[in-house]
Each structure stands twice: as structure tokens, then as C-alpha cells.
Design a protein around this motif. Sequence first.
Motif, short mmCIF file in Angstrom:
data_model
loop_
_atom_site.label_atom_id
_atom_site.label_comp_id
_atom_site.label_asym_id
_atom_site.label_seq_id
_atom_site.Cartn_x
_atom_site.Cartn_y
_atom_site.Cartn_z
N LYS A 13 20.44 31.17 19.45
CA LYS A 13 21.09 32.47 19.44
C LYS A 13 22.46 32.39 20.10
CE LYS A 13 20.54 37.30 20.43
NZ LYS A 13 19.58 38.37 20.59
N LEU A 14 23.46 32.98 19.42
CA LEU A 14 24.82 33.05 19.91
C LEU A 14 25.32 34.45 19.62
CD1 LEU A 14 27.44 31.58 20.93
CD2 LEU A 14 27.90 31.10 18.52
N THR A 15 25.91 35.09 20.58
CA THR A 15 26.44 36.44 20.41
C THR A 15 27.95 36.41 20.49
OG1 THR A 15 24.47 37.34 21.47
CG2 THR A 15 26.37 38.80 21.32
N PHE A 16 28.63 37.11 19.58
CA PHE A 16 30.08 37.19 19.64
C PHE A 16 30.53 38.58 19.22
CE2 PHE A 16 29.56 36.34 15.20
CZ PHE A 16 30.68 36.84 14.57
N VAL A 17 31.76 38.92 19.58
CA VAL A 17 32.35 40.21 19.26
C VAL A 17 33.43 39.98 18.22
CG1 VAL A 17 33.65 42.16 20.20
CG2 VAL A 17 31.89 41.06 21.59
N CYS A 18 33.47 40.83 17.19
CA CYS A 18 34.50 40.71 16.16
C CYS A 18 35.06 42.10 15.83
CB CYS A 18 33.95 40.03 14.91
SG CYS A 18 32.74 40.97 13.98
#
Length: 72
Positions: free
Chosen positions: A19-24
Motif C-alpha cells: 500500500k502506497l498513498t499519494f495526493v494528486c
Amino acid sequence: MSTTRKLRLGPLPDTGSVKLTFVCPAALKANLDRYAALHAKTYGEPVDATTLVPLMLETFMARDRGFKRCDG
């Protein structure tokens, strides 16, 4: 599978995941959702943007000549 159009990103492979979380930006999210809808229509399997993003990144890096030449 629809034969009317092929996408650069092919069918989804089976893979393990982390799991990897990012903001776009909202505009990017909207385009990712549009791409996911087109992918689902093209290949006849429901898919969402969060499933496609890792494959998109992997495909991008595999085709990046500068990255391939990097020793790191």
C-alpha cells in the motif's frame, strides 16, 4: 475484449502489492477515473484508477531510457 481500440496500458497482470498513498490534483484524479472507465470498456473488466496507477507507473519507468541507464 473490445477490438475497436487498444490502449497503451494493456490488461492488468496479477501481482502482489504494497500500500502506497499519494495526493494528486483533482484534474489528474478525474483523468485517471476517465482512463479507468475506458480501460474497463476496452477490456471488459471493471477497474478503478487506484488499480491502474501502479501499472501506469511501472510501464512509464520501464520505457524511460534515462532510468534504464541509471546504475542506482
